[in-house]
Design a protein around this motif. Structure first.
Motif, PDB file in Angstrom:
ATOM      1  N   ASN A 125       0.809  -1.224   0.000  1.00 33.98           N
ATOM      2  CA  ASN A 125       0.000   0.000   0.000  1.00 33.98           C
ATOM      3  C   ASN A 125       0.840   1.270   0.000  1.00 33.98           C
ATOM      4  N   ALA A 126       2.141   1.172   0.251  1.00 37.80           N
ATOM      5  CA  ALA A 126       2.996   2.366   0.171  1.00 37.80           C
ATOM      6  C   ALA A 126       3.030   2.921  -1.256  1.00 37.80           C
ATOM      7  N   LEU A 127       2.742   2.072  -2.246  1.00 36.69           N
ATOM      8  CA  LEU A 127       2.706   2.538  -3.633  1.00 36.69           C
ATOM      9  C   LEU A 127       1.561   3.514  -3.878  1.00 36.69           C
ATOM     10  N   LEU A 128       0.575   3.502  -2.981  1.00 36.21           N
ATOM     11  CA  LEU A 128      -0.598   4.361  -3.165  1.00 36.21           C
ATOM     12  C   LEU A 128      -0.416   5.729  -2.523  1.00 36.21           C
ATOM     13  N   ALA A 129       0.721   5.972  -1.902  1.00 38.22           N
ATOM     14  CA  ALA A 129       0.975   7.266  -1.258  1.00 38.22           C
ATOM     15  C   ALA A 129       0.939   8.391  -2.290  1.00 38.22           C
ATOM     16  N   GLY A 130       0.246   9.454  -1.946  1.00 40.34           N
ATOM     17  CA  GLY A 130       0.174  10.615  -2.834  1.00 40.34           C
ATOM     18  C   GLY A 130      -0.969  10.579  -3.822  1.00 40.34           C
ATOM     19  N   LEU A 131      -1.719   9.507  -3.854  1.00 35.64           N
ATOM     20  CA  LEU A 131      -2.865   9.448  -4.770  1.00 35.64           C
ATOM     21  C   LEU A 131      -4.008  10.306  -4.236  1.00 35.64           C
ATOM     22  N   PRO A 149      -7.605   4.248   9.630  1.00 33.96           N
ATOM     23  CA  PRO A 149      -8.221   4.385   8.302  1.00 33.96           C
ATOM     24  C   PRO A 149      -7.208   4.088   7.201  1.00 33.96           C
ATOM     25  N   VAL A 150      -7.693   3.796   6.024  1.00 35.51           N
ATOM     26  CA  VAL A 150      -6.820   3.375   4.927  1.00 35.51           C
ATOM     27  C   VAL A 150      -5.751   4.416   4.618  1.00 35.51           C
ATOM     28  N   ALA A 151      -6.127   5.692   4.556  1.00 35.91           N
ATOM     29  CA  ALA A 151      -5.144   6.742   4.243  1.00 35.91           C
ATOM     30  C   ALA A 151      -4.042   6.783   5.293  1.00 35.91           C
ATOM     31  N   ALA A 152      -4.407   6.596   6.565  1.00 36.21           N
ATOM     32  CA  ALA A 152      -3.411   6.593   7.637  1.00 36.21           C
ATOM     33  C   ALA A 152      -2.532   5.345   7.568  1.00 36.21           C
ATOM     34  N   ARG A 153      -3.096   4.228   7.160  1.00 41.05           N
ATOM     35  CA  ARG A 153      -2.312   2.998   7.013  1.00 41.05           C
ATOM     36  C   ARG A 153      -1.258   3.157   5.918  1.00 41.05           C
ATOM     37  N   GLN A 204     -12.883  -1.258   3.916  1.00 40.04           N
ATOM     38  CA  GLN A 204     -12.549  -1.371   5.338  1.00 40.04           C
ATOM     39  C   GLN A 204     -13.777  -1.121   6.213  1.00 40.04           C
ATOM     40  N   ASN A 205     -14.593  -0.137   5.818  1.00 39.80           N
ATOM     41  CA  ASN A 205     -15.826   0.132   6.560  1.00 39.80           C
ATOM     42  C   ASN A 205     -16.747  -1.089   6.554  1.00 39.80           C
ATOM     43  N   ALA A 206     -16.884  -1.700   5.381  1.00 38.98           N
ATOM     44  CA  ALA A 206     -17.726  -2.892   5.278  1.00 38.98           C
ATOM     45  C   ALA A 206     -17.164  -4.029   6.113  1.00 38.98           C
ATOM     46  N   ALA A 207     -15.834  -4.134   6.164  1.00 38.68           N
ATOM     47  CA  ALA A 207     -15.205  -5.199   6.947  1.00 38.68           C
ATOM     48  C   ALA A 207     -15.486  -5.014   8.439  1.00 38.68           C
ATOM     49  N   ALA A 208     -15.435  -3.776   8.908  1.00 39.44           N
ATOM     50  CA  ALA A 208     -15.724  -3.510  10.322  1.00 39.44           C
ATOM     51  C   ALA A 208     -17.168  -3.873  10.652  1.00 39.44           C
ATOM     52  N   ARG A 209     -18.082  -3.580   9.754  1.00 39.07           N
ATOM     53  CA  ARG A 209     -19.495  -3.917   9.990  1.00 39.07           C
ATOM     54  C   ARG A 209     -19.711  -5.429  10.014  1.00 39.07           C
ATOM     55  N   VAL A 210     -18.972  -6.147   9.169  1.00 44.21           N
ATOM     56  CA  VAL A 210     -19.091  -7.601   9.166  1.00 44.21           C
ATOM     57  C   VAL A 210     -18.592  -8.186  10.482  1.00 44.21           C
ATOM     58  N   LYS A 225       2.817   3.034   6.556  1.00 47.22           N
ATOM     59  CA  LYS A 225       3.705   2.144   5.807  1.00 47.22           C
ATOM     60  C   LYS A 225       4.813   2.947   5.130  1.00 47.22           C
ATOM     61  N   LYS A 226       4.457   4.097   4.562  1.00 42.66           N
ATOM     62  CA  LYS A 226       5.459   4.916   3.877  1.00 42.66           C
ATOM     63  C   LYS A 226       6.530   5.386   4.846  1.00 42.66           C
TER      64      LYS A 226
END
Length: 210
Positions: free
Chosen positions: A151-157, A196-200, A169-175, A204-205
């Motif tokens: 997921n570090a490849l997604l930094a800056g998107l 949250p995904v952005a913080a993750r 991730q939200n759906a996973a928490a509800r499950v 990682k970065k």
């Protein structure tokens, strides 16, 4: 494999060798007219090396991905190798990551979202038969592990590009808590101690930079 590396480097390419895959890397100027011939010569010599070592270059799985410095540039050259013609692809898979020619990772996120959604669908079907801790373990192994992979490849998107992953991730928490689809998710993420995904991605970065 050392002799194969020498063949590749002789043509000015860098490379990575994996179990059944070899990736070549090459940078060039946008107006360089010799690029196609250079790639063709390198692949031809690799094919000859493989024949000498009782191997065969699989042209049906050989992909060419051109990533221009300027997204407005388009390279239409083709590589001729024997009776086969290799043209630039819009996407190529690299160790499970779908890379596109603009490095937008939109295709990668779409692919990952589909696989995570399928996993959540199956977990939700068996959710009534699971113990209290089992759903969290399943979600962490089948969903969060995919969200965190490379997921570090997604930094800056842009946030809009990463948003589908946050919805997963939200759906996973509800499950995990067997909550309805419209349940407020922030308290659930806090209880699970999930960033949250952005913080993750940022975490990682920064971890890789140390």
């Amino acid at each position: 494999m050392t002799s194969l590396g020498s063949v590749i480097q002789k043509h000015g390419f860098s490379y990575h060798c994996y179990t059944d895959d070899t990736q070549l890397y090459f940078s060039f100027q946008p107006d360089d007219p010799t690029v196609a011939a250079c790639i063709s010569a390198c692949l031809s010599e690799i094919s000859s090396w493989m024949n000498d070592h009782h191997l065969q270059l699989n042209l049906t799985k050989t992909e060419l991905l051109v990533i221009p410095a300027n997204p407005l540039l388009h390279h239409n050259f083709s590589i001729q190798l024997g009776s086969s013609t290799i043209t630039p692809s819009r996407t190529a898979r690299n160790l499970g990551v779908v890379m596109d020619h603009q490095l937008s990772f939109i295709n990668h996120i779409a692919t990952m979202t589909r696989s995570c959604r399928f996993a959540l669908y199956n977990i939700r079907k068996i959710r009534p038969f699971l113990s209290e801790q089992a759903p969290q373990l399943l979600v962490q192994s089948l969903v969060l592990s995919r969200l965190d992979y490379c997921n570090a490849l997604l930094a800056g998107l842009p946030a809009c590009t990463v948003k589908p992953l946050q919805l997963i991730q939200n759906a996973a928490a509800r499950v995990v808590f067997n909550e309805p689809k419209k349940a407020h998710v922030t308290p659930l993420l806090i209880r699970l101690h999930w960033l949250p995904v952005a913080a993750r991605i940022k975490f990682k970065k920064f971890a890789l930079c140390k």
